[in-house]
Design an enzyme around this catalytic site. Structure first.
Site, PDB file in Angstrom:
ATOM      1  CB  THR A  43      -3.177   3.949   1.055  1.00 48.40           C
ATOM      2  OG1 THR A  43      -3.204   4.860  -0.149  1.00 48.40           O
ATOM      3  CG2 THR A  43      -4.408   2.997   1.066  1.00 48.40           C
TER       4      THR A  43
ATOM      5  CG  LEU B 245      -1.935  -0.987   1.230  1.00 47.84           C
ATOM      6  CD1 LEU B 245      -2.632  -1.037   2.615  1.00 47.84           C
ATOM      7  CD2 LEU B 245      -3.043  -1.100   0.321  1.00 47.84           C
ATOM      8  CG  ASP B 246       0.178   4.370  -2.890  1.00 49.62           C
ATOM      9  OD1 ASP B 246       1.387   3.723  -3.478  1.00 49.62           O
ATOM     10  OD2 ASP B 246      -0.449   4.681  -3.494  1.00 49.62           O
ATOM     11  CE  LYS B 247       5.295   8.910   4.787  1.00 46.38           C
ATOM     12  NZ  LYS B 247       6.017  10.270   4.642  1.00 46.38           N
TER      13      LYS B 247
ATOM     14  NE  ARG C 298      -2.049   8.331  -5.412  1.00 44.52           N
ATOM     15  CZ  ARG C 298      -0.752   8.447  -4.890  1.00 44.52           C
ATOM     16  NH1 ARG C 298       0.045   7.659  -4.445  1.00 44.52           N
ATOM     17  NH2 ARG C 298      -0.313   9.924  -4.821  1.00 44.52           N
TER      18      ARG C 298
END
Length: 324
Positions: free
Chosen positions: A140, A136-138, A238
């Site tokens: 998120t 997961l992105d930082k 995104r």
């Protein structure tokens, strides 16, 4: 480095098949690429002798495997709290908080989820990427599954590639969406900005990427949507939402900036201006246990900042009802 030795007899039903294919079926705990390397290095013997990957087996031969498991990661273990939602001998499910980077990298050599996992279980250093099979992105928050054994890792990676893991997200996007749909557009590295991904043709390096979405709630200038992933490309939701003209609220990389509804209250203005990350949450994770086959499903509560944003949008909609 840990060395594990295995012995097994080639089944008669494998007669006439290639050695490397047979070995992959006999030792499914290890990935095909790992087994292929061991065969080439002479770590897999057929009746006591080296065998070429393409050599055909007869059935009844003895296969000896010397599995050398070197540390796959060399990050430092750090005592960082983890919200572990489930754990057994094969895997764990972690609810990652917003702001925690998953893997060490440029600018984040320490203080990551991987550092925390190695402190919780040092044996994860022997697994590819420390057992982390998706990320997961930082900024998120939400659910991730982490393998604890090679068998679980191999199977989970396969399940992800076959779209057998249910990953559901909630997002707040710009614009009032009328209905749900599917974005089926390949994603690859952006041509001019190395920090970004973008929709790119397969011939230009794009990889298959499919996002299904449906509208949960509409506001005056925003929408609350649910996204379900078939694939798991970097920044997939995104990129796909921006591609169809509905970037995520707060997305500094793919967004179109702040959008305030006419006559917005100060509370809504503050909520939108103060939301400085992409409004995305990995809220649900479901899959068949890679070893036992039992179906597991987990839910993650919505982060407080995203909940406050949604409440502000709802309050604005009450004051200014949407005209259909």
């Amino acid at each position: 480095m840990t060395t594990l030795r295995h012995e097994a007899i080639v089944p008669v039903t494998a007669a006439g098949r290639r050695f490397d294919q047979t070995v992959a079926e006999m030792f499914p705990d290890y990935s095909r690429s790992r087994l292929s390397g061991w065969i080439k290095d002479g770590k897999v013997l057929l009746d006591g002798a080296r065998a070429a990957p393409r050599q055909l087996v007869r059935g009844g031969e003895k296969v000896e495997l010397e599995a050398e498991l070197e540390n796959e990661v060399h990050a430092q273990a750090e005592d960082i709290a983890l919200d572990i939602r489930f754990e057994d001998n094969d895997l764990m499910v972690v609810d990652k908080p917003m702001g925690l980077v998953v893997h060490p990298g440029a600018g984040n050599p320490t203080g990551t989820m991987l550092n925390a996992l190695l402190h919780h279980n040092p044996g994860l250093a022997e697994l590819p990427r420390g057992g982390i099979v998706h990320r997961l992105d930082k900024d998120t928050a939400g659910l991730m599954v982490v393998a604890k054994t090679l068998a679980a890792h191999t199977r989970l990676v396969e399940m992800l590639s076959l779209h057998e893991v249910r990953r559901q997200y909630e997002a707040v996007v710009l614009g009032t969406m009328v209905a749900g749909g599917t974005v089926d557009e390949p994603i690859g590295r952006h041509q001019h900005d190395r920090l970004k991904q973008g929709v790119r043709d397969v011939i230009d390096g794009g990889k298959e990427s499919v996002t299904h979405y449906r509208v949960r709630e509409r506001f005056r200038a925003h929408s609350l949507i649910q996204c379900n992933l078939e694939t798991g490309r970097t920044h997939q939701i995104r990129v796909h939402m921006a591609h169809i003209g509905h970037p995520l609220v707060g997305d500094q990389l793919y967004g179109n900036g702040l959008r305030l509804p006419r006559g917005a209250s100060q509370e809504l203005i503050d909520a939108l201006r103060g939301f400085r990350r992409q409004a995305l949450h990995a809220e649900k994770l479901g899959f068949d246990h890679p070893i036992t086959g039992e179906y597991l499903e987990f839910d993650s509560p919505r982060p407080a900042d995203q909940d406050a944003l949604i409440e502000a949008l709802r309050a604005d909609t009450v004051l200014h009802p949407i005209e259909d």
